[in-house]
Design a protein around this motif. Sequence first.
Motif, PDB file in Angstrom:
ATOM      1  N   ALA A 370       0.790  -1.095   0.106  1.00 50.73           N
ATOM      2  CA  ALA A 370      -0.115  -0.011  -0.022  1.00 50.73           C
ATOM      3  C   ALA A 370       0.946   1.420  -0.004  1.00 50.73           C
ATOM      4  N   PRO A 371       1.803   1.419   0.995  1.00 53.88           N
ATOM      5  CA  PRO A 371       2.659   2.517   0.726  1.00 53.88           C
ATOM      6  C   PRO A 371       3.095   2.886  -0.566  1.00 53.88           C
ATOM      7  N   GLU A 372       3.765   1.896  -1.202  1.00 52.05           N
ATOM      8  CA  GLU A 372       4.669   2.231  -2.533  1.00 52.05           C
ATOM      9  C   GLU A 372       3.123   2.346  -3.617  1.00 52.05           C
ATOM     10  N   MET A 373       2.092   1.811  -3.288  1.00 54.29           N
ATOM     11  CA  MET A 373       1.202   2.289  -4.270  1.00 54.29           C
ATOM     12  C   MET A 373       0.607   3.586  -4.023  1.00 54.29           C
ATOM     13  N   ILE A 374       0.641   4.475  -3.134  1.00 48.32           N
ATOM     14  CA  ILE A 374       0.263   5.828  -2.869  1.00 48.32           C
ATOM     15  C   ILE A 374       1.688   6.775  -3.629  1.00 48.32           C
ATOM     16  N   ALA A 375       2.845   5.850  -3.165  1.00 52.04           N
ATOM     17  CA  ALA A 375       4.114   6.880  -4.077  1.00 52.04           C
ATOM     18  C   ALA A 375       3.873   6.414  -5.734  1.00 52.04           C
ATOM     19  N   ILE A 376       3.427   5.357  -6.042  1.00 55.59           N
ATOM     20  CA  ILE A 376       3.262   5.227  -7.515  1.00 55.59           C
ATOM     21  C   ILE A 376       2.345   6.288  -8.042  1.00 55.59           C
ATOM     22  N   ALA A 377       0.870   6.531  -7.494  1.00 57.54           N
ATOM     23  CA  ALA A 377       0.163   7.515  -7.689  1.00 57.54           C
ATOM     24  C   ALA A 377       0.538   8.875  -7.809  1.00 57.54           C
ATOM     25  N   ASP A 378       1.542   9.232  -6.773  1.00 58.07           N
ATOM     26  CA  ASP A 378       2.157  10.357  -6.883  1.00 58.07           C
ATOM     27  C   ASP A 378       3.241  10.679  -7.981  1.00 58.07           C
ATOM     28  N   PHE A 379       3.882   9.689  -8.301  1.00 57.66           N
ATOM     29  CA  PHE A 379       4.882   9.593  -9.561  1.00 57.66           C
ATOM     30  C   PHE A 379       4.018  10.043 -10.632  1.00 57.66           C
ATOM     31  N   ILE A 380       2.854   9.049 -10.933  1.00 56.06           N
ATOM     32  CA  ILE A 380       1.894   9.474 -12.039  1.00 56.06           C
ATOM     33  C   ILE A 380       1.504  10.747 -12.043  1.00 56.06           C
ATOM     34  N   ALA A 381       0.899  11.568 -11.108  1.00 55.81           N
ATOM     35  CA  ALA A 381       0.385  12.740 -11.194  1.00 55.81           C
ATOM     36  C   ALA A 381       1.365  13.579 -11.339  1.00 55.81           C
ATOM     37  N   ARG A 382       2.605  13.563 -10.619  1.00 57.08           N
ATOM     38  CA  ARG A 382       3.831  14.515 -11.072  1.00 57.08           C
ATOM     39  C   ARG A 382       4.308  14.256 -12.581  1.00 57.08           C
ATOM     40  N   SER A 383       4.122  13.050 -12.938  1.00 57.94           N
ATOM     41  CA  SER A 383       4.691  12.568 -14.429  1.00 57.94           C
ATOM     42  C   SER A 383       3.736  13.769 -15.413  1.00 57.94           C
ATOM     43  N   ASN A 384       2.608  13.478 -14.995  1.00 58.93           N
ATOM     44  CA  ASN A 384       1.524  14.343 -15.865  1.00 58.93           C
ATOM     45  C   ASN A 384       1.608  15.688 -15.985  1.00 58.93           C
ATOM     46  N   GLU A 385       1.890  16.305 -14.501  1.00 55.63           N
ATOM     47  CA  GLU A 385       2.196  17.822 -14.608  1.00 55.63           C
ATOM     48  C   GLU A 385       3.513  18.090 -15.307  1.00 55.63           C
ATOM     49  N   SER A 386       4.537  17.004 -15.295  1.00 55.04           N
ATOM     50  CA  SER A 386       5.591  17.453 -15.822  1.00 55.04           C
ATOM     51  C   SER A 386       5.930  17.134 -17.410  1.00 55.04           C
ATOM     52  N   ARG A 387       4.642  17.067 -18.110  1.00 53.05           N
ATOM     53  CA  ARG A 387       4.450  16.630 -19.388  1.00 53.05           C
ATOM     54  C   ARG A 387       5.307  17.814 -20.156  1.00 53.05           C
ATOM     55  N   GLY A 388       6.379  17.261 -20.916  1.00 53.01           N
ATOM     56  CA  GLY A 388       7.075  18.274 -21.598  1.00 53.01           C
ATOM     57  C   GLY A 388       8.182  18.993 -20.977  1.00 53.01           C
ATOM     58  N   ASP A 389       8.339  18.546 -19.572  1.00 49.62           N
ATOM     59  CA  ASP A 389       9.587  18.974 -18.988  1.00 49.62           C
ATOM     60  C   ASP A 389      10.710  17.955 -18.788  1.00 49.62           C
ATOM     61  N   PRO A 390      11.485  17.594 -19.678  1.00 46.32           N
ATOM     62  CA  PRO A 390      12.413  16.451 -19.478  1.00 46.32           C
ATOM     63  C   PRO A 390      13.192  16.485 -18.418  1.00 46.32           C
ATOM     64  N   GLN A 391      13.676  17.390 -17.734  1.00 50.71           N
ATOM     65  CA  GLN A 391      14.354  17.629 -16.659  1.00 50.71           C
ATOM     66  C   GLN A 391      13.534  17.158 -15.179  1.00 50.71           C
ATOM     67  N   ALA A 392      12.521  17.740 -15.102  1.00 50.84           N
ATOM     68  CA  ALA A 392      11.493  17.242 -14.329  1.00 50.84           C
ATOM     69  C   ALA A 392      11.203  15.779 -14.291  1.00 50.84           C
ATOM     70  N   LEU A 393      11.012  15.198 -15.360  1.00 46.63           N
ATOM     71  CA  LEU A 393      10.686  13.747 -15.487  1.00 46.63           C
ATOM     72  C   LEU A 393      11.917  12.934 -15.044  1.00 46.63           C
ATOM     73  N   GLU A 394      13.136  13.510 -15.481  1.00 43.27           N
ATOM     74  CA  GLU A 394      14.224  12.641 -15.290  1.00 43.27           C
ATOM     75  C   GLU A 394      14.460  12.701 -13.565  1.00 43.27           C
ATOM     76  N   ARG A 395      14.227  13.794 -13.095  1.00 38.67           N
ATOM     77  CA  ARG A 395      14.120  13.883 -11.309  1.00 38.67           C
ATOM     78  C   ARG A 395      13.371  12.889 -10.958  1.00 38.67           C
ATOM     79  N   ILE A 396      11.909  12.568 -11.482  1.00 40.44           N
ATOM     80  CA  ILE A 396      11.287  11.548 -10.874  1.00 40.44           C
ATOM     81  C   ILE A 396      11.922  10.183 -11.245  1.00 40.44           C
ATOM     82  N   ARG A 397      12.412   9.918 -12.419  1.00 38.34           N
ATOM     83  CA  ARG A 397      13.000   8.636 -12.778  1.00 38.34           C
ATOM     84  C   ARG A 397      14.140   8.313 -11.701  1.00 38.34           C
ATOM     85  N   LEU A 398      14.790   9.344 -11.089  1.00 37.84           N
ATOM     86  CA  LEU A 398      15.760   8.825 -10.184  1.00 37.84           C
ATOM     87  C   LEU A 398      15.075   8.456  -9.083  1.00 37.84           C
TER      88      LEU A 398
END
Length: 424
Positions: A370-398
């Motif tokens: 469950a804790p990781e599922m919440i983290a994954i939902a956050d990652f997905i939401a942040r990826s969506n907000e960072s569409r078109g911002d490769p540097q922000a997406l790279e920070r999420i990837r790390l």
Amino acid sequence: MSALRDTDPALYALLRAEERRQFEQIRLIPSENYTSSAVIEATASVLTNKYSEGYPGKRYYEGQEVVDQVEGLAIERAKALFGAEHANVQPYSGSPANLAVYVALCKPGDTILGLSLPHGGHLTHGWGVSVTGQFYKPERYEVHPDTHRLDYDAIRRKALEVRPRVIVAGATAYPRTIDFEAFGAIAREVGAYLLCDIAHIAGLVVGGVHPSPVPHADVVSTTTHKTLRGPRGGLLLCREAHAKAIDKAVFPGLQGGPHEHTIAGLAVALAEAAQPDFKLYARAIVDNAKALAEALLERGFRLVTGGTDNHLILIDATSKGATGKELSRAMALAGLEANMNTIPFDPRKPFDPSGVRIGTPSVTSRGMGAPEMIAIADFIARSNESRGDPQALERIRLEVAAMCRAFRPPVGAAALYIPGRGAE
Ligand SMILES: *Cc1c(COP(=O)(O)O)cnc(C)c1O
């Protein structure tokens, strides 16, 4: 893999790269999984050297004393695990397995009634670009326009209208429990055969978290590599009355020599799925999917049918201003693998649809909860907000890779699901 490293360094490097990719990314494609090391060892065995056209005890070539036992084990384990009268473990994959069912039960031109592809059905349920929609006469049912759930009254009306030879129950993108009993009643009423295709949910069925189709179906088809967590392959289960026709359709109807190395891997996976641990695994897949769905709803994503009963979630990306392609691309750059998908009554085109399909079989195999599922939902939401911002997406990837390092896939490690195993 020392022999491979010495013989073919280029291919060796590619396999290592893929292993690393599967380790460092959050794999959310609901039709994928991680098999155990035992499955991989059996699949990568000397059985790839052997021809064995026919069935155990009835082969065309000599030297079958071991292979007959291997295939026999797989058959007996499949029958016991699913409670089926007959099993054929030879189909090369899910698509040829479905074609074999039509070959066994239909004549060319007979009517097949299946769920429409954009509503969650599979190509092999009679879609036009598949031979199953060309050799047979395809008819479709759809999900309900308001609830986006299967509408059994409408399916019954359609079946009474088109009088199919075969009704197909099953889906590749449907987040809710399927009422196989209701399908069975419809099939009997209209005099059709019922094929239940549980490719996605086979592991949930044997894990006891989805009702089994076996008591209601003439034939059950499945892949072996999705929630069932075996090697890539197909499996058919049927009543004794159809056993001869099914076996004949697979061989010699459609296939030549069976892939006994894959069948050996399947035998291992079936034994793993019969362990008590596998019930915990199946339960955890569904619990994780519900937790992930809840967390996505809280972050403002619209989900098809508003949630999930199984391993799969269909996100309407347009509810957050993106197309399915844009969201799945942003997620991929951030280390989260998914696939774009049509949603029911999608106004957009299949190559740029409105949805993204995700699921929890792979992350659950890694021991995430469950804790990781919440983290994954956050990652997905942040990826969506960072569409078109490769540097922000790279920070999420790390961040994604850091979380993945704490949850080892079962490859090269333990065979079975252990909750929270990852953290070491
Ligand atoms: C995946 C799937 C198949 C096909 O399996 P392949 O192994 O890719 O040929 C068939 N039916 C359904 C419902 C599926 O999800």
